[in-house]
Structure formats: C-alpha cells, structure tokens
Design a protein around this motif. Structure first.
Motif, mmCIF file in Angstrom:
data_model
loop_
_atom_site.group_PDB
_atom_site.id
_atom_site.type_symbol
_atom_site.label_atom_id
_atom_site.label_comp_id
_atom_site.label_asym_id
_atom_site.label_seq_id
_atom_site.Cartn_x
_atom_site.Cartn_y
_atom_site.Cartn_z
ATOM 1 N N GLN A 44 -9.626 -0.471 -1.593
ATOM 2 C CA GLN A 44 -10.694 -0.719 -2.568
ATOM 3 C C GLN A 44 -10.424 -1.991 -3.373
ATOM 4 O O GLN A 44 -11.329 -2.797 -3.602
ATOM 5 C CB GLN A 44 -10.841 0.478 -3.526
ATOM 6 N N THR A 69 0.832 -1.204 0.000
ATOM 7 C CA THR A 69 0.000 0.000 0.000
ATOM 8 C C THR A 69 0.870 1.258 0.000
ATOM 9 O O THR A 69 0.560 2.245 -0.683
ATOM 10 C CB THR A 69 -0.936 0.017 1.229
ATOM 11 N N SER A 94 -4.411 -1.238 5.267
ATOM 12 C CA SER A 94 -4.282 -0.550 3.990
ATOM 13 C C SER A 94 -5.069 0.755 4.001
ATOM 14 O O SER A 94 -4.594 1.784 3.494
ATOM 15 C CB SER A 94 -4.781 -1.452 2.855
ATOM 16 N N VAL A 145 -3.503 4.599 3.470
ATOM 17 C CA VAL A 145 -4.024 5.518 2.454
ATOM 18 C C VAL A 145 -4.522 6.806 3.087
ATOM 19 O O VAL A 145 -4.280 7.916 2.569
ATOM 20 C CB VAL A 145 -5.168 4.841 1.656
ATOM 21 N N GLN A 162 -1.539 8.929 4.002
ATOM 22 C CA GLN A 162 -0.908 9.498 2.811
ATOM 23 C C GLN A 162 -1.687 10.696 2.293
ATOM 24 O O GLN A 162 -1.099 11.704 1.878
ATOM 25 C CB GLN A 162 -0.780 8.419 1.731
ATOM 26 N N LYS A 163 -3.006 10.594 2.287
ATOM 27 C CA LYS A 163 -3.846 11.715 1.846
ATOM 28 C C LYS A 163 -3.701 12.897 2.797
ATOM 29 O O LYS A 163 -3.661 14.051 2.357
ATOM 30 C CB LYS A 163 -5.302 11.276 1.787
ATOM 31 N N GLY A 202 1.936 2.013 -3.396
ATOM 32 C CA GLY A 202 0.837 2.250 -4.319
ATOM 33 C C GLY A 202 0.398 1.066 -5.162
ATOM 34 O O GLY A 202 -0.386 1.232 -6.102
ATOM 35 N N THR A 219 -4.579 -1.037 -2.777
ATOM 36 C CA THR A 219 -5.451 -0.094 -2.074
ATOM 37 C C THR A 219 -6.540 -0.887 -1.360
ATOM 38 O O THR A 219 -6.819 -2.035 -1.734
ATOM 39 C CB THR A 219 -6.120 0.896 -3.053
#
Length: 272
Positions: free
Chosen positions: A213, A205, A259, A263, A266-267, A208, A211
C-alpha cells in the motif's frame, strides 16, 4: 566441534560469528581480485576499454536503429573523438590494482551474499528459511543483470555523449585513463546495486517497514526519484534517461508485487 544454538549465543558470540563471515567474504574477494589481476589484457583491452571503440555492440545496435529511422547520430562515427592518457608515474599500476579489486568484488558477489546469508539465516524461522531458499541465486542474477545493463547501456551512452560534447573547437579531449575506468566502474556497480531493489523491498516488507500500500501510494514520488536518478547516472538527453528509467520502473513494479506476496504469506501464517 558441536554446533552452537543461535538462541544461546551471546552478543559477543554473534560479533565473533560476523567477524569470521566478513573475513571469509573478504578472502573470497581477494582471491577473485588476484585472478582478475592476472587477466590484465582481457580486463582492460576487452572489458574496460571496450566501450571506447566504435565496434562495441551497443554502438552498432544504436547506429543500425538510427539508420532505419533515418536519424543522423554520433553512434555511426568511425571513432570516439578522444585519446586516453596517463599522467601519473604509478598511475597504470594503481589503476591495475584498484580495477582488480572492483572486478574481484563483482566476481565474488555471490560468495559475499552466501556469507551474509549464512550469518542471517540461523535467526530466521524454518518457514522463512524455506521461502528464502533462492535468495542467493535471485540476488546474484539481479546484480549481474544490473552490472551488464550499466556496462552495455549506461557506460557507452555516457562515453559517447561526453566525448562528443564540446564548448569550443580549440579544446581537444584527452581523457585520463582513471576517469574512463571510473565511468565504467561506477555505471556498472551502481546499476548492479539498483537492480537489487526487489530484494531490498522483500526484506523491508518482512520486517514491517514497507507495505504494498505504501509503495503504491508513493508511486508518483518514486517516478520522480527514478527520473532524477536516471538524469544523474546518464547523459542529459531524454532518450538516454528514458532507456535507463524503464528498467528501474519495472523493478519498482516487481517490488510492489513481491511486497504483496510477502504480506499475503504473513497473514496466512498468522491466521493458521
């Protein structure tokens, strides 16, 4: 000697650094293997051949469970219907050497992770190193949990099933010692590596490749793969496969959660 900035290191410098980390990791395994070699009686009599005795904890628990629900089972037998033999001149010495090496690998696993982390961590950002501070501890705990699961669940289930499986009353089971050791070794190590799934998903993760999803989208396919994996590493009976599949599915769900956290962080970092 002054510390070299990782950004100023050439490709050959990185290779040299990797070489020394591999040497240290190998030395750690070697030292642990020597310790295991000197503990021959405990390693073989207690650990390796423990699941071949009917007083092994797993057999006692399953026998008690079967008695409570009134089911007849081979887990309550007086002994497993096989004998262990060695048919090679140097067989026992060879088994001692290789078993010590694999035991050394398991014992020294945290140190191997420590060397791997020291090679990777200089290339990470400060916040990434901070967020991954517990990597060695968590990865080691997952590995040892997997090893214990393989040893106390998969190994006795496999040995009990294979020892009691017959195609003719004319055939007696005389298992080679190396075959018994291989079952204990492969079940324990394979489970230890499978339990590293959350750590693997964490790094995939981070780069990249995965994810949450994607993990949720392919959950059904993952279920099929888990059931196939459980069928491969356990005896072909439904109860054993379910016992093995449950923790793997839990690990997969935990991996989705991990995961999602990665994410989200990171955002948050990219927006700040």
């Amino acid at each position: 000697m002054a510390k070299v900035d990782v950004n100023e290191m050439s490709f050959l410098d990185h290779l040299e650094d990797l070489r020394w980390h591999l040497i240290r990791a190998t030395l750690g395994v070697f030292v642990a293997a020597i310790i295991a070699f000197t503990m021959k009686t405990f390693i073989f009599e207690v650990v390796i051949f423990g699941p071949t005795e009917m007083d092994f904890p797993t057999y006692r628990w399953l026998c008690a469970a079967a008695n409570k629900i009134g089911v007849e089972t081979t887990f309550c037998a007086a002994e497993l219907p096989f004998i262990i033999q060695n048919r090679l001149v140097a067989g026992q010495f060879s088994m001692h050497i290789w078993t010590s090496i694999f035991a050394g690998l398991i014992i020294a696993f945290p140190y191997v992770l420590y060397q791997a982390w020291h090679f990777i961590s200089p290339g990470l950002k400060t916040n990434e190193r901070k967020n991954s501070k517990g990597f060695i501890v968590i990865a080691s705990l997952l590995f040892f949990m997997g090893v214990l699961f393989g040893y106390y669940v998969i190994t006795p289930l496999s040995l009990n099933f294979l020892a009691n499986y017959t195609i003719s009353s004319k055939i007696s089971n005389e298992f080679d010692a190396s075959s018994v050791i291989a079952i204990v070794r492969s079940s324990s190590l394979a489970s230890g590596l499978v339990f590293e799934l959350p750590i693997i998903i964490y790094f995939l993760t981070k780069v990249g490749l995965v994810t949450p999803q994607i993990l949720r989208k392919y959950r059904k396919f993952a279920l099929v793969i888990v059931l196939i994996l459980a069928a491969v590493i356990t005896p072909p009976d439904i109860a054993s496969q379910v016992i093995v599949a449950i923790p793997i599915l839990v690990l997969y769900q935990v991996s989705i959660y991990i995961s999602a956290i990665v994410v989200k962080r990171q955002k948050k970092e990219s927006s700040s």
